[in-house]
Design a protein around this motif. Structure first.
Motif, PDB file in Angstrom:
ATOM      1  N   TRP A   1     -37.829  39.462  28.875  1.00 15.03           N
ATOM      2  CA  TRP A   1     -36.899  40.466  28.362  1.00 15.03           C
ATOM      3  C   TRP A   1     -35.472  39.923  28.383  1.00 15.03           C
ATOM      4  O   TRP A   1     -34.702  40.095  27.423  1.00 15.03           O
ATOM      5  N   GLU A   2     -35.126  39.263  29.480  1.00 15.63           N
ATOM      6  CA  GLU A   2     -33.773  38.732  29.608  1.00 15.63           C
ATOM      7  C   GLU A   2     -33.519  37.622  28.595  1.00 15.63           C
ATOM      8  O   GLU A   2     -32.423  37.518  28.034  1.00 15.63           O
ATOM      9  N   ALA A   3     -34.547  36.807  28.351  1.00 13.69           N
ATOM     10  CA  ALA A   3     -34.401  35.740  27.365  1.00 13.69           C
ATOM     11  C   ALA A   3     -34.206  36.320  25.970  1.00 13.69           C
ATOM     12  O   ALA A   3     -33.411  35.795  25.173  1.00 13.69           O
ATOM     13  N   ALA A   4     -34.911  37.407  25.669  1.00 11.67           N
ATOM     14  CA  ALA A   4     -34.759  38.048  24.360  1.00 11.67           C
ATOM     15  C   ALA A   4     -33.347  38.589  24.181  1.00 11.67           C
ATOM     16  O   ALA A   4     -32.747  38.463  23.107  1.00 11.67           O
ATOM     17  N   ARG A   5     -32.805  39.199  25.249  1.00 10.50           N
ATOM     18  CA  ARG A   5     -31.428  39.700  25.176  1.00 10.50           C
ATOM     19  C   ARG A   5     -30.436  38.554  25.035  1.00 10.50           C
ATOM     20  O   ARG A   5     -29.453  38.648  24.300  1.00 10.50           O
ATOM     21  N   ALA A   6     -30.700  37.451  25.736  1.00  5.07           N
ATOM     22  CA  ALA A   6     -29.804  36.300  25.659  1.00  5.07           C
ATOM     23  C   ALA A   6     -29.787  35.689  24.257  1.00  5.07           C
ATOM     24  O   ALA A   6     -28.772  35.117  23.836  1.00  5.07           O
ATOM     25  N   CYS A   7     -30.911  35.833  23.554  1.00  7.13           N
ATOM     26  CA  CYS A   7     -30.992  35.311  22.179  1.00  7.13           C
ATOM     27  C   CYS A   7     -30.517  36.313  21.145  1.00  7.13           C
ATOM     28  O   CYS A   7     -30.640  36.072  19.935  1.00  7.13           O
ATOM     29  N   ASN A   8     -29.986  37.438  21.621  1.00 10.84           N
ATOM     30  CA  ASN A   8     -29.454  38.487  20.737  1.00 10.84           C
ATOM     31  C   ASN A   8     -30.509  39.030  19.773  1.00 10.84           C
ATOM     32  O   ASN A   8     -30.204  39.354  18.619  1.00 10.84           O
ATOM     33  N   LEU A   9     -31.750  39.133  20.257  1.00 17.42           N
ATOM     34  CA  LEU A   9     -32.796  39.721  19.432  1.00 17.42           C
ATOM     35  C   LEU A   9     -32.655  41.237  19.423  1.00 17.42           C
ATOM     36  O   LEU A   9     -32.250  41.835  20.427  1.00 17.42           O
ATOM     37  N   THR A  10     -33.009  41.851  18.318  1.00 14.65           N
ATOM     38  CA  THR A  10     -32.990  43.305  18.251  1.00 14.65           C
ATOM     39  C   THR A  10     -34.164  43.857  19.050  1.00 14.65           C
ATOM     40  O   THR A  10     -35.076  43.114  19.455  1.00 14.65           O
ATOM     41  N   GLY A  11     -34.130  45.169  19.279  1.00 16.30           N
ATOM     42  CA  GLY A  11     -35.234  45.789  20.006  1.00 16.30           C
ATOM     43  C   GLY A  11     -36.556  45.575  19.311  1.00 16.30           C
ATOM     44  O   GLY A  11     -37.578  45.295  19.951  1.00 16.30           O
ATOM     45  N   ARG A  12     -36.562  45.703  17.991  1.00 11.06           N
ATOM     46  CA  ARG A  12     -37.802  45.520  17.239  1.00 11.06           C
ATOM     47  C   ARG A  12     -38.297  44.079  17.343  1.00 11.06           C
ATOM     48  O   ARG A  12     -39.497  43.835  17.533  1.00 11.06           O
ATOM     49  N   GLN A  13     -37.391  43.110  17.228  1.00  8.61           N
ATOM     50  CA  GLN A  13     -37.788  41.713  17.342  1.00  8.61           C
ATOM     51  C   GLN A  13     -38.310  41.394  18.741  1.00  8.61           C
ATOM     52  O   GLN A  13     -39.268  40.629  18.892  1.00  8.61           O
ATOM     53  N   THR A  14     -37.687  41.987  19.739  1.00  6.59           N
ATOM     54  CA  THR A  14     -38.125  41.758  21.119  1.00  6.59           C
ATOM     55  C   THR A  14     -39.561  42.220  21.314  1.00  6.59           C
ATOM     56  O   THR A  14     -40.386  41.511  21.899  1.00  6.59           O
ATOM     57  N   TRP A  15     -39.865  43.419  20.803  1.00  3.81           N
ATOM     58  CA  TRP A  15     -41.210  43.966  20.965  1.00  3.81           C
ATOM     59  C   TRP A  15     -42.240  43.184  20.145  1.00  3.81           C
ATOM     60  O   TRP A  15     -43.306  42.831  20.655  1.00  3.81           O
ATOM     61  N   THR A  16     -41.939  42.946  18.873  1.00  2.94           N
ATOM     62  CA  THR A  16     -42.938  42.371  17.968  1.00  2.94           C
ATOM     63  C   THR A  16     -43.111  40.867  18.129  1.00  2.94           C
ATOM     64  O   THR A  16     -44.205  40.339  17.907  1.00  2.94           O
ATOM     65  N   GLN A  17     -42.073  40.158  18.528  1.00  2.00           N
ATOM     66  CA  GLN A  17     -42.132  38.705  18.585  1.00  2.00           C
ATOM     67  C   GLN A  17     -42.260  38.147  20.001  1.00  2.00           C
ATOM     68  O   GLN A  17     -42.752  37.027  20.172  1.00  2.00           O
ATOM     69  N   ILE A  18     -41.841  38.896  21.008  1.00  2.00           N
ATOM     70  CA  ILE A  18     -41.841  38.378  22.377  1.00  2.00           C
ATOM     71  C   ILE A  18     -42.822  39.126  23.278  1.00  2.00           C
ATOM     72  O   ILE A  18     -43.714  38.518  23.892  1.00  2.00           O
ATOM     73  N   ILE A  19     -42.665  40.444  23.355  1.00  2.00           N
ATOM     74  CA  ILE A  19     -43.396  41.215  24.360  1.00  2.00           C
ATOM     75  C   ILE A  19     -44.856  41.439  23.984  1.00  2.00           C
ATOM     76  O   ILE A  19     -45.770  41.069  24.738  1.00  2.00           O
ATOM     77  N   LEU A  20     -45.094  42.041  22.827  1.00  2.00           N
ATOM     78  CA  LEU A  20     -46.470  42.395  22.461  1.00  2.00           C
ATOM     79  C   LEU A  20     -47.398  41.186  22.343  1.00  2.00           C
ATOM     80  O   LEU A  20     -48.564  41.266  22.777  1.00  2.00           O
ATOM     81  N   PRO A  21     -46.962  40.064  21.747  1.00  2.00           N
ATOM     82  CA  PRO A  21     -47.870  38.908  21.689  1.00  2.00           C
ATOM     83  C   PRO A  21     -48.330  38.420  23.062  1.00  2.00           C
ATOM     84  O   PRO A  21     -49.418  37.857  23.196  1.00  2.00           O
ATOM     85  N   GLN A  22     -47.513  38.614  24.098  1.00  2.00           N
ATOM     86  CA  GLN A  22     -47.914  38.208  25.450  1.00  2.00           C
ATOM     87  C   GLN A  22     -48.715  39.296  26.157  1.00  2.00           C
ATOM     88  O   GLN A  22     -49.583  38.994  26.982  1.00  2.00           O
ATOM     89  N   ALA A  23     -48.426  40.543  25.840  1.00  2.00           N
ATOM     90  CA  ALA A  23     -49.049  41.653  26.565  1.00  2.00           C
ATOM     91  C   ALA A  23     -50.433  41.997  26.046  1.00  2.00           C
ATOM     92  O   ALA A  23     -51.294  42.439  26.810  1.00  2.00           O
ATOM     93  N   ILE A  24     -50.678  41.797  24.765  1.00  2.00           N
ATOM     94  CA  ILE A  24     -51.917  42.291  24.162  1.00  2.00           C
ATOM     95  C   ILE A  24     -53.169  41.511  24.579  1.00  2.00           C
ATOM     96  O   ILE A  24     -54.203  42.129  24.882  1.00  2.00           O
ATOM     97  N   PRO A  25     -53.168  40.159  24.611  1.00  2.00           N
ATOM     98  CA  PRO A  25     -54.424  39.456  24.953  1.00  2.00           C
ATOM     99  C   PRO A  25     -55.088  39.908  26.244  1.00  2.00           C
ATOM    100  O   PRO A  25     -56.309  40.129  26.249  1.00  2.00           O
ATOM    101  N   PRO A  26     -54.362  40.088  27.368  1.00  2.00           N
ATOM    102  CA  PRO A  26     -55.051  40.553  28.586  1.00  2.00           C
ATOM    103  C   PRO A  26     -55.576  41.981  28.476  1.00  2.00           C
ATOM    104  O   PRO A  26     -56.421  42.386  29.286  1.00  2.00           O
TER     105      PRO A  26
END
Length: 219
Positions: A119-144
Protein backbone atom coordinates in the motif's frame (compact mmCIF):
# COMPACT_ATOMS: atom_id res chain seq x y z
CA UNK A 1 -39.54 -51.39 -2.66
CA UNK A 2 -38.03 -52.73 -5.89
CA UNK A 3 -35.60 -50.79 -8.04
CA UNK A 4 -36.96 -50.26 -11.58
CA UNK A 5 -34.47 -49.55 -14.36
CA UNK A 6 -37.38 -48.83 -16.71
CA UNK A 7 -38.51 -46.05 -14.39
CA UNK A 8 -34.93 -44.79 -14.15
CA UNK A 9 -34.66 -44.51 -17.93
CA UNK A 10 -38.02 -42.75 -18.00
CA UNK A 11 -37.12 -40.03 -15.50
CA UNK A 12 -33.42 -39.57 -16.35
CA UNK A 13 -33.97 -36.95 -19.11
CA UNK A 14 -35.99 -34.76 -16.75
CA UNK A 15 -33.40 -35.12 -13.99
CA UNK A 16 -30.57 -34.27 -16.38
CA UNK A 17 -32.47 -31.15 -17.41
CA UNK A 18 -32.87 -30.32 -13.74
CA UNK A 19 -29.14 -30.89 -13.20
CA UNK A 20 -28.35 -28.37 -15.93
CA UNK A 21 -30.60 -25.85 -14.18
CA UNK A 22 -28.85 -26.59 -10.89
CA UNK A 23 -25.42 -25.98 -12.43
CA UNK A 24 -26.70 -22.81 -14.08
CA UNK A 25 -28.06 -21.51 -10.78
CA UNK A 26 -24.78 -22.36 -9.04
CA UNK A 27 -22.63 -20.57 -11.60
CA UNK A 28 -24.75 -17.42 -11.77
CA UNK A 29 -25.19 -17.30 -8.00
CA UNK A 30 -21.43 -17.68 -7.61
CA UNK A 31 -20.85 -14.64 -9.81
CA UNK A 32 -23.36 -12.67 -7.72
CA UNK A 33 -21.72 -13.85 -4.48
CA UNK A 34 -18.21 -12.98 -5.70
CA UNK A 35 -19.19 -9.50 -6.90
CA UNK A 36 -21.37 -8.54 -3.93
CA UNK A 37 -18.93 -10.17 -1.50
CA UNK A 38 -16.09 -8.01 -2.82
CA UNK A 39 -18.27 -4.92 -2.39
CA UNK A 40 -19.05 -5.94 1.21
CA UNK A 41 -15.39 -6.62 1.95
CA UNK A 42 -14.24 -3.23 0.67
CA UNK A 43 -17.08 -1.49 2.53
CA UNK A 44 -16.13 -3.24 5.79
CA UNK A 45 -12.56 -2.02 5.39
CA UNK A 46 -13.60 1.54 4.59
CA UNK A 47 -12.03 4.32 6.64
CA UNK A 48 -15.50 5.80 6.95
CA UNK A 49 -16.99 4.34 10.14
CA UNK A 50 -20.57 4.72 8.95
CA UNK A 51 -19.91 2.78 5.77
CA UNK A 52 -18.05 0.00 7.59
CA UNK A 53 -20.69 -0.26 10.32
CA UNK A 54 -23.56 -0.41 7.83
CA UNK A 55 -21.72 -3.08 5.83
CA UNK A 56 -21.16 -5.16 8.98
CA UNK A 57 -24.80 -4.78 10.03
CA UNK A 58 -26.11 -5.82 6.61
CA UNK A 59 -23.83 -8.85 6.31
CA UNK A 60 -24.57 -10.00 9.83
CA UNK A 61 -28.31 -9.64 9.28
CA UNK A 62 -28.13 -11.78 6.16
CA UNK A 63 -25.79 -14.34 7.70
CA UNK A 64 -27.80 -14.73 10.92
CA UNK A 65 -31.11 -15.49 9.20
CA UNK A 66 -31.89 -18.81 7.47
CA UNK A 67 -31.56 -18.98 3.70
CA UNK A 68 -35.04 -20.49 3.44
CA UNK A 69 -36.58 -17.48 5.18
CA UNK A 70 -34.71 -15.15 2.83
CA UNK A 71 -35.99 -17.08 -0.19
CA UNK A 72 -39.56 -16.89 1.08
CA UNK A 73 -39.14 -13.15 1.60
CA UNK A 74 -37.86 -12.62 -1.96
CA UNK A 75 -40.47 -14.83 -3.60
CA UNK A 76 -43.59 -14.37 -1.46
CA UNK A 77 -43.20 -11.05 0.39
CA UNK A 78 -41.70 -8.75 -2.25
CA UNK A 79 -44.73 -9.12 -4.56
CA UNK A 80 -46.79 -7.40 -1.83
CA UNK A 81 -44.77 -4.22 -2.47
CA UNK A 82 -44.84 -4.59 -6.25
CA UNK A 83 -41.56 -6.46 -6.80
CA UNK A 84 -42.25 -9.77 -8.53
CA UNK A 85 -39.36 -12.18 -9.10
CA UNK A 86 -39.53 -15.46 -10.96
CA UNK A 87 -38.58 -18.56 -8.93
CA UNK A 88 -35.27 -18.81 -10.79
CA UNK A 89 -34.33 -15.16 -10.25
CA UNK A 90 -35.40 -15.23 -6.61
CA UNK A 91 -33.31 -18.36 -6.06
CA UNK A 92 -30.23 -16.87 -7.71
CA UNK A 93 -30.53 -13.58 -5.83
CA UNK A 94 -31.19 -15.27 -2.49
CA UNK A 95 -28.38 -17.80 -2.84
CA UNK A 96 -25.95 -15.19 -4.17
CA UNK A 97 -26.63 -12.63 -1.45
CA UNK A 98 -26.54 -15.21 1.32
CA UNK A 99 -23.15 -16.56 0.32
CA UNK A 100 -21.80 -13.09 -0.46
CA UNK A 101 -21.62 -12.50 3.29
CA UNK A 102 -19.31 -15.50 3.70
CA UNK A 103 -17.30 -14.70 0.58
CA UNK A 104 -16.74 -11.18 1.90
CA UNK A 105 -14.80 -12.62 4.86
CA UNK A 106 -12.57 -14.57 2.48
CA UNK A 107 -11.90 -11.40 0.52
CA UNK A 108 -11.27 -9.40 3.69
CA UNK A 109 -8.80 -11.96 5.00
CA UNK A 110 -6.99 -11.97 1.67
CA UNK A 111 -6.81 -8.19 1.53
CA UNK A 112 -5.58 -7.93 5.12
CA UNK A 113 -2.79 -10.40 4.32
CA UNK A 114 -1.36 -8.12 1.62
CA UNK A 115 1.74 -6.52 3.21
CA UNK A 116 1.31 -2.90 4.25
CA UNK A 117 4.43 -2.08 2.30
CA UNK A 118 2.51 -2.70 -0.91
CA UNK A 119 0.00 0.00 0.00
CA UNK A 120 2.79 2.39 0.91
CA UNK A 121 4.64 1.64 -2.31
CA UNK A 122 1.48 2.38 -4.31
CA UNK A 123 1.11 5.74 -2.55
CA UNK A 124 4.79 6.51 -3.13
CA UNK A 125 4.27 5.88 -6.85
CA UNK A 126 1.31 8.30 -6.85
CA UNK A 127 -1.10 5.62 -8.02
CA UNK A 128 -4.79 6.40 -7.85
CA UNK A 129 -7.08 4.39 -5.61
CA UNK A 130 -8.39 2.45 -8.59
CA UNK A 131 -4.88 1.67 -9.86
CA UNK A 132 -3.81 0.58 -6.39
CA UNK A 133 -6.67 -1.90 -6.12
CA UNK A 134 -6.63 -3.26 -9.67
CA UNK A 135 -2.88 -3.36 -10.32
CA UNK A 136 -1.30 -3.92 -6.89
CA UNK A 137 -3.66 -5.25 -4.23
CA UNK A 138 -6.14 -7.56 -5.94
CA UNK A 139 -3.57 -9.45 -8.08
CA UNK A 140 -1.75 -10.40 -4.86
CA UNK A 141 -4.83 -11.02 -2.73
CA UNK A 142 -6.92 -13.15 -5.08
CA UNK A 143 -4.74 -16.28 -5.67
CA UNK A 144 -4.75 -17.41 -1.99
CA UNK A 145 -8.51 -16.89 -1.93
CA UNK A 146 -9.26 -19.35 -4.73
CA UNK A 147 -9.35 -22.59 -2.63
CA UNK A 148 -11.83 -21.26 0.00
CA UNK A 149 -13.88 -19.55 -2.71
CA UNK A 150 -14.05 -22.84 -4.59
CA UNK A 151 -15.27 -24.59 -1.46
CA UNK A 152 -18.05 -22.03 -1.14
CA UNK A 153 -19.07 -22.66 -4.75
CA UNK A 154 -19.39 -26.36 -3.93
CA UNK A 155 -21.38 -25.47 -0.81
CA UNK A 156 -23.72 -23.35 -2.94
CA UNK A 157 -24.18 -26.25 -5.34
CA UNK A 158 -25.16 -28.55 -2.47
CA UNK A 159 -27.52 -25.86 -1.11
CA UNK A 160 -29.57 -25.59 -4.32
CA UNK A 161 -32.14 -28.28 -3.35
CA UNK A 162 -33.62 -25.79 -0.91
CA UNK A 163 -34.77 -23.75 -3.92
CA UNK A 164 -37.42 -26.37 -4.62
CA UNK A 165 -39.30 -24.73 -1.72
CA UNK A 166 -40.03 -21.77 -4.04
CA UNK A 167 -40.91 -24.06 -6.99
CA UNK A 168 -37.56 -23.89 -8.79
CA UNK A 169 -37.36 -26.92 -11.07
CA UNK A 170 -33.75 -27.78 -10.44
CA UNK A 171 -32.68 -31.40 -10.12
CA UNK A 172 -34.38 -31.71 -6.73
CA UNK A 173 -37.53 -30.00 -7.97
CA UNK A 174 -37.70 -32.34 -10.96
CA UNK A 175 -37.12 -35.36 -8.72
CA UNK A 176 -39.90 -34.34 -6.35
CA UNK A 177 -42.25 -33.69 -9.27
CA UNK A 178 -41.57 -37.16 -10.70
CA UNK A 179 -41.82 -38.81 -7.28
CA UNK A 180 -45.07 -37.08 -6.36
CA UNK A 181 -46.58 -38.07 -9.71
CA UNK A 182 -45.63 -41.75 -9.56
CA UNK A 183 -45.41 -42.18 -5.77
CA UNK A 184 -41.99 -43.73 -6.27
CA UNK A 185 -39.22 -41.99 -4.32
CA UNK A 186 -36.41 -44.56 -4.31
CA UNK A 187 -35.15 -44.01 -7.85
CA UNK A 188 -35.43 -40.20 -8.22
CA UNK A 189 -33.97 -39.34 -4.81
CA UNK A 190 -31.17 -41.89 -5.25
CA UNK A 191 -30.32 -40.45 -8.66
CA UNK A 192 -30.31 -36.93 -7.21
CA UNK A 193 -27.90 -38.00 -4.46
CA UNK A 194 -25.68 -39.70 -7.04
CA UNK A 195 -25.69 -36.60 -9.25
CA UNK A 196 -24.73 -34.31 -6.38
CA UNK A 197 -21.99 -36.68 -5.25
CA UNK A 198 -20.52 -36.97 -8.75
CA UNK A 199 -20.49 -33.23 -9.47
CA UNK A 200 -19.18 -32.37 -5.99
CA UNK A 201 -16.30 -34.85 -6.28
CA UNK A 202 -15.37 -33.56 -9.72
CA UNK A 203 -15.51 -29.95 -8.52
CA UNK A 204 -13.37 -30.75 -5.47
CA UNK A 205 -10.79 -32.42 -7.73
CA UNK A 206 -10.66 -29.33 -9.95
CA UNK A 207 -10.20 -27.07 -6.92
CA UNK A 208 -7.38 -29.26 -5.58
CA UNK A 209 -5.69 -29.20 -8.98
CA UNK A 210 -5.98 -25.42 -9.14
CA UNK A 211 -4.67 -25.11 -5.59
CA UNK A 212 -1.66 -27.29 -6.43
CA UNK A 213 -0.92 -25.16 -9.48
CA UNK A 214 -1.05 -22.01 -7.36
CA UNK A 215 1.25 -23.56 -4.76
CA UNK A 216 3.75 -24.54 -7.45
CA UNK A 217 3.78 -21.00 -8.82
CA UNK A 218 4.22 -19.57 -5.34
CA UNK A 219 7.13 -21.92 -4.72
Amino acid sequence: MNWSWDYVSEITPSLLQGLLVTVQITLISSVVAMAVGLFFAIAKMSANRWISRIAVMVTEAIRRTPLLVQLYFLFYVLPDIGIVLSPLVAGIVGLGLHYATYVSEVYRAGLINVPKGQWEAARACNLTGRQTWTQIILPQAIPPMIPPLGNYVIAMFKETPILSAITVLDIMGEALAQANFSYRYLEPITLVATGFLFVSLCSAAVIRLLENQLNLRAA
